[in-house]
Design a protein around this motif. Structure first.
Motif, PDB file in Angstrom:
ATOM      1  N   ARG A  78       0.781  -1.166  -0.146  1.00 20.47           N
ATOM      2  CA  ARG A  78      -0.030   0.027  -0.085  1.00 20.47           C
ATOM      3  C   ARG A  78       0.998   1.309   0.068  1.00 20.47           C
ATOM      4  O   ARG A  78       0.625   2.246  -0.821  1.00 20.47           O
ATOM      5  N   ASN A  79       1.879   1.129   0.691  1.00 21.98           N
ATOM      6  CA  ASN A  79       3.051   2.477   0.772  1.00 21.98           C
ATOM      7  C   ASN A  79       3.508   2.496  -0.530  1.00 21.98           C
ATOM      8  O   ASN A  79       3.718   3.786  -1.301  1.00 21.98           O
ATOM      9  N   LYS A  82       1.180   4.222  -3.112  1.00 25.01           N
ATOM     10  CA  LYS A  82       1.043   5.617  -2.851  1.00 25.01           C
ATOM     11  C   LYS A  82       2.113   6.451  -3.715  1.00 25.01           C
ATOM     12  O   LYS A  82       1.972   7.566  -4.225  1.00 25.01           O
ATOM     13  N   GLN A  85       1.078   6.934  -7.437  1.00 24.30           N
ATOM     14  CA  GLN A  85      -0.187   7.456  -7.874  1.00 24.30           C
ATOM     15  C   GLN A  85       0.232   8.831  -7.956  1.00 24.30           C
ATOM     16  O   GLN A  85       0.950   9.546  -7.447  1.00 24.30           O
TER      17      GLN A  85
END
Length: 85
Positions: A78-79, A82, A85
């Motif tokens: 998830r990190n 980010k 994105q």
């Protein structure tokens, strides 16, 4: 922890080895994470790792290690997501 990062045009690879954990729960942790271009709009992240963990001084069996690190790696993904994105 020792890390080496290899940067290339369309990918980066992080290699690591943990020598000591602050809470003394890790007896071995080594691996790599490769982040590479998959297509124009996607990134492929590939993890390779080997762990030996213990809890309260008792070595954990492999199936428990898998369960205990699954959420950690999902958090890492998830990190990384980010960042792109």
């Amino acid at each position: 922890k020792a890390e080496q990062i290899v940067y290339e045009e369309n990918r980066s690879i992080v290699y690591w080895r943990v020598f000591r954990s602050d809470n003394n729960s890790t007896t071995m942790d080594l691996g790599s994470a490769e982040i590479s271009a998959y297509d124009a709009n996607s990134v492929l992240v590939t993890f390779h790792s080997a762990h030996r963990l213990k809890a309260m001084g008792i070595p954990l069996r492999p199936f428990l290690v898998v369960k205990s690190i699954k959420n950690t790696f999902l958090d890492h993904l998830r990190n990384y997501q980010k960042l792109f994105q």
